[in-house]
Design a protein around this motif. Structure first.
Motif, PDB file in Angstrom:
ATOM      1  N   GLY A  17      16.046 -57.069-113.417  1.00 31.12           N
ATOM      2  CA  GLY A  17      15.764 -57.879-112.716  1.00 31.12           C
ATOM      3  C   GLY A  17      15.349 -59.048-112.577  1.00 31.12           C
ATOM      4  O   GLY A  17      14.444 -59.570-111.465  1.00 31.12           O
ATOM      5  N   SER A  19      15.097 -63.047-114.020  1.00 32.61           N
ATOM      6  CA  SER A  19      16.332 -64.676-113.853  1.00 32.61           C
ATOM      7  C   SER A  19      15.805 -64.807-114.711  1.00 32.61           C
ATOM      8  O   SER A  19      14.182 -64.747-115.884  1.00 32.61           O
ATOM      9  N   LYS A  79      20.098 -70.723-110.372  1.00 32.86           N
ATOM     10  CA  LYS A  79      19.482 -70.265-108.979  1.00 32.86           C
ATOM     11  C   LYS A  79      19.169 -71.315-107.525  1.00 32.86           C
ATOM     12  O   LYS A  79      19.482 -72.308-108.275  1.00 32.86           O
ATOM     13  N   GLN A  90      23.137 -65.862-114.632  1.00 35.08           N
ATOM     14  CA  GLN A  90      23.495 -65.724-116.573  1.00 35.08           C
ATOM     15  C   GLN A  90      24.450 -65.198-117.389  1.00 35.08           C
ATOM     16  O   GLN A  90      25.121 -64.602-117.158  1.00 35.08           O
ATOM     17  N   GLN A 115      25.080 -60.743-121.940  1.00 39.47           N
ATOM     18  CA  GLN A 115      25.005 -61.156-120.757  1.00 39.47           C
ATOM     19  C   GLN A 115      25.776 -62.293-119.622  1.00 39.47           C
ATOM     20  O   GLN A 115      26.373 -62.900-120.318  1.00 39.47           O
ATOM     21  N   TYR A 117      26.365 -61.876-115.407  1.00 37.11           N
ATOM     22  CA  TYR A 117      26.138 -61.473-114.584  1.00 37.11           C
ATOM     23  C   TYR A 117      25.354 -62.718-113.246  1.00 37.11           C
ATOM     24  O   TYR A 117      25.259 -62.885-113.440  1.00 37.11           O
ATOM     25  N   THR A 119      23.349 -62.031-109.054  1.00 37.83           N
ATOM     26  CA  THR A 119      22.486 -60.996-108.786  1.00 37.83           C
ATOM     27  C   THR A 119      22.212 -62.178-106.667  1.00 37.83           C
ATOM     28  O   THR A 119      22.701 -63.450-107.009  1.00 37.83           O
ATOM     29  N   THR A 127      17.252 -56.562-104.156  1.00 36.67           N
ATOM     30  CA  THR A 127      18.939 -57.514-105.254  1.00 36.67           C
ATOM     31  C   THR A 127      20.106 -56.823-105.505  1.00 36.67           C
ATOM     32  O   THR A 127      19.650 -55.977-105.959  1.00 36.67           O
ATOM     33  N   LYS A 129      22.779 -56.699-108.453  1.00 38.53           N
ATOM     34  CA  LYS A 129      22.706 -57.110-109.089  1.00 38.53           C
ATOM     35  C   LYS A 129      24.704 -56.434-110.079  1.00 38.53           C
ATOM     36  O   LYS A 129      25.053 -55.454-109.367  1.00 38.53           O
ATOM     37  N   ASP A 133      24.413 -57.110-117.952  1.00 41.10           N
ATOM     38  CA  ASP A 133      22.640 -56.885-118.377  1.00 41.10           C
ATOM     39  C   ASP A 133      22.655 -55.297-119.456  1.00 41.10           C
ATOM     40  O   ASP A 133      23.071 -54.638-119.139  1.00 41.10           O
ATOM     41  N   SER A 180      24.479 -52.189-109.271  1.00 42.37           N
ATOM     42  CA  SER A 180      23.112 -52.107-109.079  1.00 42.37           C
ATOM     43  C   SER A 180      21.963 -52.380-108.284  1.00 42.37           C
ATOM     44  O   SER A 180      22.648 -53.590-107.536  1.00 42.37           O
ATOM     45  N   TYR A 181      20.858 -52.255-107.707  1.00 41.15           N
ATOM     46  CA  TYR A 181      19.841 -52.487-106.646  1.00 41.15           C
ATOM     47  C   TYR A 181      18.607 -52.473-107.576  1.00 41.15           C
ATOM     48  O   TYR A 181      18.271 -51.211-108.001  1.00 41.15           O
TER      49      TYR A 181
END
Length: 398
Positions: A17, A19, A79, A90, A115, A117, A119, A127, A129, A133, A180-181
């Motif tokens: 989760g 950043s 971002k 990322q 990594q 991914y 978001t 969020t 994703k 990750d 994912s959430y």
């Protein structure tokens, strides 16, 4: 460890989760903000092996210069805010310093993009994703481990990282493809759920034990956790997580089974004292089948080819010396797996003592001693060994 260095640790491994907001280099680029950050670390390790960890024809002592639990990394993220959505991406590149092979170029380390991914979301509803990750299950256990700044177990075997407490107190969350959430933070309460790429068991991975990879079908994995975190003079966090994945096996030699597990943990900090407690329990989780220290301790999910009975945990206490900032730590952890087929219990336990001194706000000096004992290595009765490691080094965040 000071606050900025603590944030750098979280930024370097990108806790679920998070950043790239903790990066040290920020570059405005139109509507975007680009962040660059990472770490470099290196340790001298002296490991003495005994018992069945010292195989015939090998030395009982290994001296290396290698990377610790957290590989050296370079992360690039971005971002922006568009159409009432927070959007980010990322990429993080990981590697080690161990040349191996008598110093030959390349050696035992490699470049690994753990990594990659994206978001999108909003603080009002959460969020999403998508990409590769750190997994959800077990993530808080590894991110709370003091050896994230050091070495832990698994030294002396080369490669781009050691193991910290992986396989000796917690299962490896690993870096996995996922969707994912992550919920908003409601006064400290939050949750996360996700579907992750499936792990295959050993027969499917080899493609030979059961004839072909088509003999075994693995469903997607599902994982989640709920947590509550609070701040102030007495800050802390508690969490409860779970994971499940079904394995459908189209052969008579291995039965269908479901890998599943749950974990419970908590940590508190008060006046320089930090305490962590963690426990996990499950079926078909262990991958501790090999006889070498690095792979036997690894504990990768779902790779055992059978439904083992798995459990373990760790306790940890740290104290930051007032005025000096040096953090002293002591932890004990154990992981146990009993294979259904052999009825032999594998056990991996370790004591770790560490000192972590912030020489500057970005640079930490590290000294650790690790006493690691493995019983019934690879589920082989009577195959026991020990590894005792002294490690000295430094880790730099930027």
């Amino acid at each position: 460890m000071n606050k900025k260095l603590g944030l750098a640790v979280a930024g370097a491994v990108m806790a679920f989760g998070a950043s790239a907001a903790n990066a040290a280099i920020t570059i405005p680029a139109g509507d975007w903000t680009i962040d660059i950050g990472g770490n470099v670390n290196a340790y001298y390790t002296h490991t003495k092996f005994s018992g069945d960890l010292k195989t015939a024809g090998t030395e009982d002592v290994a001296n290396t210069v290698q990377t610790g639990l957290l590989p050296s990394a370079l992360g690039i993220g971005g971002k922006t805010r568009q159409n009432d959505l927070d959007i980010a991406f990322q990429f993080t590149f990981f590697t080690g310093v161990d040349s191996g092979n008598g110093g030959a170029a390349g050696g035992n380390n490699s470049l690994n993009i753990r990594q990659a991914y994206l978001t999108f979301g909003d603080k009002s509803w959460g969020t999403i994703k998508a990409g590769r990750d750190l997994g959800i299950f077990g993530s808080d256990a590894i991110l709370s481990d003091m050896t994230l700044l050091g070495v832990g177990i698994g030294a002396g075997s080369g490669g781009s990282s050691t193991l910290g407490r992986i396989g000796s107190g917690y299962m490896y969350a690993d870096w996995v493809g996922q969707i994912s959430y992550i919920s908003p933070n409601w006064n400290g309460f939050s949750f996360a759920v996700g579907v992750r790429e499936p792990w295959s068991n050993s027969a499917d991975a080899s493609g030979s034990a059961n004839g072909s990879n088509s003999d075994i079908r693995n469903d997607m994995g599902y994982e989640g956790k709920v947590s509550y975190e609070w701040t102030g003079d007495y800050a802390g966090k508690v969490w409860l997580g779970a994971i499940s994945q079904k394995h459908d096996v189209n052969t008579g030699s291995v039965d269908n089974y479901t890998s599943r597990g749950w974990d419970l943990g908590g940590k508190v900090n008060l006046a320089g004292v930090g305490l962590v407690g963690y426990y996990y329990d499950g079926k078909g989780l262990s991958g501790s089948t090999a006889a070498s220290l690095s792979t036997a301790a690894n504990g990768l999910l779902f790779l055992n080819g059978q439904k083992s009975d798995d459990k373990g945990g760790y306790v940890q206490a740290t104290y930051a010396l007032p005025g000096v900032g040096t953090k002293l730590g002591l932890s004990y952890g154990v992981s146990k797996s009993e294979a259904d087929a052999t009825n032999v219990k594998f056990e991996n336990k370790s004591w770790i003592v560490g000192a972590y001194h912030p020489l500057t706000k970005s640079l930490n000096l590290v000294a650790e001693y690790t006493d690691n004992k493995l019983e019934n290595i690879g589920y082989s009765a009577g195959q026991d060994g020990k590894a005792k490691t002294v490690s000295l080094g430094a880790i730099l965040f930027f």
